[in-house]
Every structure is written in C-alpha cells, then in structure tokens.
Design a protein around this motif. Structure first.
Motif, short mmCIF file in Angstrom:
data_model
loop_
_atom_site.label_atom_id
_atom_site.label_comp_id
_atom_site.label_asym_id
_atom_site.label_seq_id
_atom_site.Cartn_x
_atom_site.Cartn_y
_atom_site.Cartn_z
N ASP A 183 0.80 -1.22 0.00
CA ASP A 183 0.00 0.00 0.00
C ASP A 183 0.84 1.27 0.00
O ASP A 183 0.38 2.33 -0.43
CB ASP A 183 -0.93 0.02 1.21
CG ASP A 183 -2.04 -1.02 1.09
OD1 ASP A 183 -2.44 -1.32 -0.05
OD2 ASP A 183 -2.49 -1.54 2.13
N GLY A 184 2.06 1.18 0.51
CA GLY A 184 2.92 2.36 0.60
C GLY A 184 3.95 2.42 -0.51
O GLY A 184 3.83 1.76 -1.55
N ALA A 185 4.98 3.24 -0.30
CA ALA A 185 6.08 3.37 -1.25
C ALA A 185 6.94 2.11 -1.24
O ALA A 185 6.86 1.31 -0.30
CB ALA A 185 6.90 4.61 -0.90
N PRO A 186 7.76 1.90 -2.26
CA PRO A 186 8.51 0.65 -2.38
C PRO A 186 9.60 0.48 -1.33
O PRO A 186 10.12 1.45 -0.77
CB PRO A 186 9.12 0.73 -3.78
CG PRO A 186 9.21 2.20 -4.06
CD PRO A 186 8.01 2.80 -3.39
N VAL A 187 9.94 -0.79 -1.08
CA VAL A 187 11.04 -1.17 -0.19
C VAL A 187 12.03 -2.00 -1.01
O VAL A 187 11.63 -2.91 -1.74
CB VAL A 187 10.54 -1.99 1.01
CG1 VAL A 187 11.71 -2.42 1.89
CG2 VAL A 187 9.52 -1.20 1.81
N LEU A 188 13.32 -1.67 -0.91
CA LEU A 188 14.36 -2.43 -1.59
C LEU A 188 15.14 -3.26 -0.59
O LEU A 188 15.44 -2.80 0.52
CB LEU A 188 15.34 -1.49 -2.31
CG LEU A 188 14.80 -0.57 -3.40
CD1 LEU A 188 15.95 0.17 -4.06
CD2 LEU A 188 14.02 -1.36 -4.43
N LEU A 189 15.47 -4.48 -0.99
CA LEU A 189 16.29 -5.37 -0.18
C LEU A 189 17.34 -6.00 -1.09
O LEU A 189 17.00 -6.57 -2.13
CB LEU A 189 15.45 -6.48 0.46
CG LEU A 189 14.30 -6.07 1.39
CD1 LEU A 189 13.38 -7.26 1.64
CD2 LEU A 189 14.85 -5.54 2.71
N TYR A 190 18.61 -5.88 -0.72
CA TYR A 190 19.65 -6.54 -1.51
C TYR A 190 20.87 -6.77 -0.61
O TYR A 190 21.19 -5.98 0.27
CB TYR A 190 20.04 -5.71 -2.74
CG TYR A 190 20.41 -4.26 -2.44
CD1 TYR A 190 21.73 -3.90 -2.20
CD2 TYR A 190 19.44 -3.27 -2.41
CE1 TYR A 190 22.07 -2.59 -1.92
CE2 TYR A 190 19.77 -1.96 -2.14
CZ TYR A 190 21.09 -1.62 -1.90
OH TYR A 190 21.42 -0.32 -1.61
N GLN A 191 21.54 -7.87 -0.88
CA GLN A 191 22.69 -8.27 -0.06
C GLN A 191 23.90 -7.43 -0.45
O GLN A 191 24.17 -7.20 -1.64
CB GLN A 191 22.99 -9.75 -0.30
CG GLN A 191 23.72 -10.43 0.84
CD GLN A 191 23.81 -11.94 0.64
OE1 GLN A 191 23.11 -12.49 -0.20
NE2 GLN A 191 24.67 -12.60 1.41
N ILE A 192 24.65 -6.94 0.53
CA ILE A 192 25.85 -6.15 0.26
C ILE A 192 27.10 -6.80 0.83
O ILE A 192 28.20 -6.25 0.71
CB ILE A 192 25.71 -4.71 0.82
CG1 ILE A 192 25.42 -4.72 2.31
CG2 ILE A 192 24.63 -3.94 0.06
CD1 ILE A 192 25.41 -3.34 2.95
N GLY A 193 26.95 -7.96 1.43
CA GLY A 193 28.07 -8.70 1.99
C GLY A 193 27.61 -10.09 2.35
O GLY A 193 26.43 -10.42 2.23
N THR A 194 28.54 -10.92 2.79
CA THR A 194 28.20 -12.29 3.14
C THR A 194 27.10 -12.35 4.19
O THR A 194 26.19 -13.19 4.11
CB THR A 194 29.44 -13.04 3.65
OG1 THR A 194 30.46 -12.98 2.64
CG2 THR A 194 29.12 -14.49 3.94
N ARG A 195 27.15 -11.44 5.15
CA ARG A 195 26.16 -11.45 6.24
C ARG A 195 25.23 -10.25 6.21
O ARG A 195 24.21 -10.24 6.89
CB ARG A 195 26.87 -11.50 7.60
CG ARG A 195 27.71 -12.73 7.87
CD ARG A 195 28.19 -12.74 9.31
NE ARG A 195 27.07 -12.75 10.24
CZ ARG A 195 27.15 -12.36 11.52
NH1 ARG A 195 28.30 -11.89 12.00
NH2 ARG A 195 26.08 -12.40 12.30
N GLU A 196 25.59 -9.21 5.44
CA GLU A 196 24.85 -7.94 5.50
C GLU A 196 23.87 -7.81 4.33
O GLU A 196 24.22 -8.12 3.18
CB GLU A 196 25.81 -6.75 5.49
CG GLU A 196 26.84 -6.76 6.61
CD GLU A 196 28.08 -7.54 6.25
OE1 GLU A 196 28.84 -7.90 7.18
OE2 GLU A 196 28.30 -7.81 5.05
N THR A 197 22.71 -7.30 4.62
CA THR A 197 21.69 -6.99 3.61
C THR A 197 21.20 -5.56 3.83
O THR A 197 20.91 -5.17 4.96
CB THR A 197 20.50 -7.96 3.70
OG1 THR A 197 20.93 -9.28 3.35
CG2 THR A 197 19.36 -7.54 2.77
#
Length: 511
Positions: free
Chosen positions: A261-275
């Motif tokens: 219902d709201g604005a978009p959310v982005l999710l992407y991995q930037i390291g072995t453990r970090e997103t």
C-alpha cells in the motif's frame, strides 16, 4: 596533516602506497618526473578533478593511463572510507564498463555479491526477473562443444569498500597526485570567464590548484551546481536505510522490490552477512509524522508487516538497534557543459531516483565515452577550451542512448511503484502482470534497467504496453454494468501514463 599520494607503482601491485605528506615531498630530494614536480611544487596539472568518488576516481585513472598519459591531480576533502547507504548495486552495464576501463579488480576483496536479477513482490506474490540471456554475458563452452552465453551479472557491495579500492588504484598511478583538501571555490579569469583551477583549504590554510581542464564531480550535494547549472534538484522523498544481519532473503543473489500500500522497499545483499534495506518515505507522509512515532514508527507499524515473513525478524532487530540513516532521492536532468575550462559530471550534473540502481552504471559509461571524446588524438591540448566544449556538447547527446533510458526508467518506475492514486495503482498492477507474462515482457524491461539495452524506443514500447495491459485488466475486473464507467476511467489511466513519462522525456530533449 594533508597528504598527497604520488609514488611509483609498488612491486606488489595490490599494496596501497604509503601516504607521503606534501611538506615532506617538497623538502626532500625525491626523484620526481617533470609532471609530478609541477603538480607538487606548482600545483599545476593537465587535469584537475574535484571529488574522489565513483566518477572522479575512475576518470582520474583513465586519463592517467595510456593512451591518455595525462598529468592528473585528484582532490578529496576526506580520504577516509565513506559510509553511505546508496551506491551499493552496480548493474551489468556498469560492470561491463568497469571492465572496459581496466578496473574490474576493484570488485575483488570487498566481499561483493553477484546479482542475477530482481524479485518483485506484489502484495506477497513474487515474480523473478532475471537479467536477459545473450546480452553481455560471458561465453562458455559446454562438454559437447556448443558455445553458450551465460546471463550477465551485476554486483552489490559496501559502497565505502568499493570507493577504497578505486582510490587505491588511483594512488598506484604515477601520473596522479591524490590530495586531501577541501575545495572552497573556483579560480576564474575575470576577462575570459575561463575556469583556471580551484581555491582550497588544506590543513586550515588557503591553497590553490590549477589545471588545463577542471572536472567537478563533487556528488549529489555539490557546492558548485547552483553557480553553473540552471536547473534545480527536485527531491520528493528519502530512502531510509537499515543494515540487516543474516537476513533470509526470498531469492538469494537477487535484488528485491517489495510493493504494497505504501512506497517501495528495496532489499539486496551487500556482503556475506549484510543486507541493505531501503525504505522510500515521501515528504509529508502521515504515518511517518511525529505524532505517529516518526520514521521509526512508520517502519515498525506500516513497513514491517508488509515484508516477506523470512525477512521480518532481521528487519526488526536492525530497527531495534537504531542505526537508521537517510539519503534524499533526487532528480536532476542533464545539462550541456558551457563553462570554458570546466566540466561538471556525475551526480553534480545529473541524478535520477536510486530505485533502479543506475547511478554508477551511468558514471562508468560516461567515463568510457569521455575517454574517447577527450582522447589525445581528438583533443591534443585540454587547454583548447573551444574544442573541449565542442566535445562536451557531443558528449551530452551521445550519452543519451544509455542515460536517457536509465533516467526516464528510474523516474517512471518509481511513479508506478510508489502509486498513490487509483490510476497509478492500475498501472502498478499492469506492470506486475506484465512481468508475470515472462519472455520479452521481462527481458526487455530488465535489459533496460541493467544498462544492456540502450534504445529509448524500447523503453517507450514497454512502458505503454504496461499501460495498455493495466487498462485491459481494469476493464476485465469491472462488473458488466460498470463497463461504460470503466471505459471512461480507462482514458484517465492512459492520460496518467502520459503524465508520468512525457515530462521526463522532454527533460532529456532539452539541452
């Protein structure tokens, strides 16, 4: 203490040269080339670059290497590893440009993650959008001897680590002096209007550096933009970022776009453990007001429930840790450089919404193009301001095949993904259903987003295909007795599609 990095290449190519204070170089009998001597003692070089970010550093290395072999000074207010929440995803078109510049090694040793495409999640339903085959992938030979082209890949990483690797590469170049100094303004010939260099503050003292060509690449918060570019930056929302630890993403090695219902959310991995989680928060959003708990309240009560269940626990932990940062989502159409002796590049000159991750792809491809247009064969003397400006006008129009696609796509796609009225919601649904059709309905749009397909008409075709599909779905979902009203409201949907895309098309056609 201000440092300059100006040493011959180490016998160990991967080792960063040790910093040498400017005062020490001047006071000691160091064996310097004539070009280096002029840079250090007279603060003069062929190319003076302000900003050791993505574009500035890559351009400095390109000009310093063969066949250019230019003398370059690279100024940066702080050589500490930056810590930002954007500039963390490099599309395949950017990876390809990085390889063409001979800088692909900068993606190594930073725990970068291969990116194969996207997963778009629409109210809990997902569709995989892989980068297209036979479009810039490497050639592999199978056991039966048949050659196959693998799908191209992007890379995601910690922005600061990637910048550090680029700067290390610059510091190893004997034709580059990297200087830590804060630029305060330009040095201008009051008679001709030509920019001769910049004034700086080095260790709190006034200083100046000069170049035949001054390149300003000081980023989204450029202090020079208002003096040299007639257009204003438009920013209507911010990305608020969290770093999730050990997040379980629905589709690993893919960027994720969550629509609700709201604005978009982005999710992407930037390291072995970090997103990285980036949440778009428009200006004046009621659920993010102080009375509703501010941005944290919005993230906890509105965004968290809309996320995939496998991500919720890591998102909540990151929110509890309180390490929340923001960046403005800005739009600035490109302009022709018209100032003699100076060119403005990168985010200082052209920005688009970071939703599609196109900024670094544009930057590296701009460097590739400039490497050709300002080559010694075409511009023997960078002090020839008339010739440089002529080449920069060519640059403005020649880059359009790629940059106009990425700029328009970023703005138009954000309008659909952040839909806040019935017409935009219809277009948003049409976009998702279009992706679900697969084939060219995926390969075309994601090829544009990846910086692989560089044909503005292809963008125009797919955008209005989405609009027509959205109209068809709108009509089909309406009861029969509402058919007359559905036909009338369909005109409103098509009109909204035109309102979304044509202003951005016109902004690209202006010079």
């Amino acid at each position: 203490m201000s440092y300059t990095y100006d040493t011959p290449p180490s016998t160990s190519p991967s080792r960063t040269p040790s910093p040498i204070p400017i005062s020490k170089i001047k006071s000691q009998a160091v064996d310097l080339s004539p070009e280096t001597f002029r840079r250090i003692h007279h603060h003069e070089s062929e190319v003076l670059i302000v900003g050791a970010g993505i574009l500035g550093t890559a351009l400095a290395i390109t000009f310093a290497r063969q066949p250019h072999n230019r003398s370059v000074t690279l100024l940066e207010k702080s050589l500490k590893e930056p810590d930002r929440i954007v500039g963390e995803l490099l599309q395949p078109g950017g990876v390809s440009a990085l390889k063409e510049l001979g800088l692909e090694e900068c993606l190594n040793e930073i725990d970068s993650i291969k990116v194969k495409g996207y997963e778009v999640i629409y109210y809990g339903e997902g569709v995989e959008i892989s980068y297209p085959e036979n479009a810039g992938g490497s050639i592999k030979t199978s056991r039966n001897g048949i050659e196959k082209s693998s799908r191209p890949q992007g890379r995601s990483f910690h922005h600061g680590r990637f910048i550090r690797r680029l700067r290390e590469a610059a510091m190893r170049e004997p034709n580059i002096s990297v200087v830590e100094s804060t630029v305060a303004g330009v040095v201008k010939d009051t008679y001709t209007g030509q920019i001769l260099g910049v004034e700086c503050l080095t260790d709190g003292e006034k200083d100046a550096w000069f170049g035949q060509l001054t390149v300003v690449a000081d980023g989204y918060a450029s202090k020079f933009r208002k003096d040299f570019i007639p257009r204003s930056v438009v920013s209507k929302s911010k990305f608020w970022g969290l770093e999730l630890i050990d997040a379980d993403l629905p589709r690993p090695m893919h960027g994720h776009v969550v629509l609700s219902d709201g604005a978009p959310v982005l999710l992407y991995q930037i390291g072995t453990r970090e997103t990285r989680a980036l949440v778009d928060v428009p200006e004046g959003l009621e659920s993010a007001s102080i009375k509703n708990g501010g941005v944290k309240g919005h993230l906890r009560h509105v965004v968290l429930p809309s996320l995939p269940s496998c991500v919720k626990s890591s998102f909540e932990r990151a929110l509890d840790d309180g390490k929340l940062r923001s960046m403005p989502n800005s739009f600035l159409p490109p302009s022709v450089n018209r100032v003699p002796g100076m060119v403005m590049l990168g985010d200082a000159m052209n920005m688009r919404h970071p939703l599609t991750g196109g900024g670094m792809t544009v930057a590296f491809n701009d460097v590739v193009l400039l490497s050709d247009l300002l080559s010694p064969e075409k511009v023997p003397n960078l002090g020839d301001t008339d010739l440089v400006l002529k080449q920069m006008k060519t640059f403005h129009w020649k880059r359009k095949n790629l940059t106009s696609v990425i700029n328009i796509l970023a703005q138009a796609l954000y309008s659909l993904f952040a839909a806040n009225d019935p017409q935009l919601k219809a277009l948003q649904l049409g976009c998702f259903k279009y992706f679900q059709r697969g084939g060219q309905c995926i390969d075309g749009p994601v090829g544009l987003l990846a910086g692989i397909i560089r044909q503005p008409f292809v963008l125009f075709y797919h955008f209005f295909s989405v609009a027509l599909l959205g109209i068809w779905i709108h009509i089909c979902q309406s009861p029969l007795y509402m058919l007359p009203w559905s036909l009338i409201s369909s005109i409103g949907i098509f009109y909204k599609a035109c309102v979304v895309i044509f202003p951005f098309i016109f902004s690209e056609l202006r010079s």
